[in-house]
Design an enzyme around this catalytic site. Structure first.
Site, PDB file in Angstrom:
ATOM      1  N   ASP A  32       0.580  -1.041   0.074  1.00 57.37           N
ATOM      2  CA  ASP A  32       0.201  -0.018   0.060  1.00 57.37           C
ATOM      3  C   ASP A  32       0.445   1.354  -0.120  1.00 57.37           C
ATOM      4  O   ASP A  32       1.453   1.276   0.784  1.00 57.37           O
ATOM      5  CB  ASP A  32      -1.061   0.168   0.847  1.00 57.37           C
ATOM      6  CG  ASP A  32      -2.212   0.775   1.486  1.00 57.37           C
ATOM      7  OD1 ASP A  32      -3.255   0.595   1.297  1.00 57.37           O
ATOM      8  OD2 ASP A  32      -2.207   2.180   1.001  1.00 57.37           O
ATOM      9  N   HIS A 102     -10.228  -5.771  -2.758  1.00 55.62           N
ATOM     10  CA  HIS A 102      -9.431  -5.442  -2.988  1.00 55.62           C
ATOM     11  C   HIS A 102      -9.381  -6.053  -1.336  1.00 55.62           C
ATOM     12  O   HIS A 102      -9.880  -5.580   0.210  1.00 55.62           O
ATOM     13  CB  HIS A 102      -8.048  -5.077  -2.608  1.00 55.62           C
ATOM     14  CG  HIS A 102      -8.835  -2.907  -2.721  1.00 55.62           C
ATOM     15  ND1 HIS A 102      -9.486  -2.510  -2.987  1.00 55.62           N
ATOM     16  CD2 HIS A 102      -8.202  -2.357  -1.325  1.00 55.62           C
ATOM     17  CE1 HIS A 102     -10.049  -1.139  -1.944  1.00 55.62           C
ATOM     18  NE2 HIS A 102      -9.052  -1.287  -1.099  1.00 55.62           N
TER      19      HIS A 102
HETATM   20  P1  AMP Z   1      -9.887   1.767   0.234  1.00 54.00           P
HETATM   21  O1  AMP Z   1      -9.589   2.230   1.009  1.00 54.00           O
HETATM   22  O2  AMP Z   1     -10.036   0.248   1.308  1.00 54.00           O
HETATM   23  O3  AMP Z   1     -10.870   1.449  -1.215  1.00 54.00           O
HETATM   24  O4  AMP Z   1      -8.036   1.057   0.143  1.00 54.00           O
HETATM   25  C1  AMP Z   1      -7.493   1.915  -1.093  1.00 54.00           C
HETATM   26  C2  AMP Z   1      -5.976   1.720  -0.717  1.00 54.00           C
HETATM   27  O5  AMP Z   1      -5.189   1.838  -1.856  1.00 54.00           O
HETATM   28  C3  AMP Z   1      -5.406   1.984   0.373  1.00 54.00           C
HETATM   29  O6  AMP Z   1      -5.220   2.084   1.528  1.00 54.00           O
HETATM   30  C4  AMP Z   1      -4.159   3.678  -0.716  1.00 54.00           C
HETATM   31  O7  AMP Z   1      -3.241   4.341   0.133  1.00 54.00           O
HETATM   32  C5  AMP Z   1      -3.927   2.157  -1.380  1.00 54.00           C
HETATM   33  N1  AMP Z   1      -3.626   2.839  -2.510  1.00 54.00           N
HETATM   34  C6  AMP Z   1      -4.066   3.992  -3.805  1.00 54.00           C
HETATM   35  N2  AMP Z   1      -3.515   3.802  -4.542  1.00 54.00           N
HETATM   36  C7  AMP Z   1      -2.341   3.579  -4.730  1.00 54.00           C
HETATM   37  C8  AMP Z   1      -0.961   3.342  -5.625  1.00 54.00           C
HETATM   38  N3  AMP Z   1      -1.148   3.752  -6.302  1.00 54.00           N
HETATM   39  N4  AMP Z   1      -0.559   2.684  -4.955  1.00 54.00           N
HETATM   40  C9  AMP Z   1      -0.597   1.079  -3.924  1.00 54.00           C
HETATM   41  N5  AMP Z   1      -1.448   1.421  -3.103  1.00 54.00           N
HETATM   42  C10 AMP Z   1      -2.781   2.672  -3.465  1.00 54.00           C
END
Ligand code: AMP
Ligand code: ZN
Length: 116
Positions: A32, A102
């Protein structure tokens, strides 16, 4: 949302860089970008599914495998013995921000319950 515009589809396709720690024909796992614990990994199916709310019963096996991959990654990350958390956020109240299913794998510290 168009699959071509989906951030996680683009990460799975290698179009957007990420710290990928596991990949197979069905799944990808990467760290993440905004980690909430010493280990914070996201495990996704390559198939675009917007949310657990949009799951089809035909995807039950795929989602089961997602958990098995996460379980094995917990072992590899060295957090299996102390414990960890797997989280799926769904919809606005669940805190979902990326609309491609995810599984969060969090560990490396004692996590509080209930979450905020
Ligand atoms: P959610 O809030 O459950 O939809 O989780 C989305 C997650 O994706 C969050 O924890 C973000 O920090 C993570 N995230 C967003 N963009 C990226 C990226 N480019 N690479 C890795 N993680 C990401
Ligand atoms: Zn997607």
């Amino acid at each position: 949302m168009n699959v071509a515009d989906c951030l996680f589809c683009r990460i799975a396709g290698g179009e957007i860089p990420a710290d990928v720690i596991y990949s197979d024909p069905e799944m990808v796992a990467f760290r993440d970008i905004n980690p909430q614990a010493p280990t914070h990994v996201l495990i996704i199916p390559r198939k675009h599914i917007a949310s657990v709310a949009a799951l089809d019963s035909a995807e039950a096996g795929l989602m089961g495998r997602l958990f098995l991959v996460a379980r094995d990654l917990a072992q590899e990350e060295g957090i299996a013995e102390d414990g960890y958390r797997m989280v799926v956020n769904a919809g606005p109240d669940g805190g979902q921000t990326v609309f491609h299913v995810h599984l969060h794998l969090l560990g490396g510290r004692a996590l509080k319950w209930p979450p905020g």
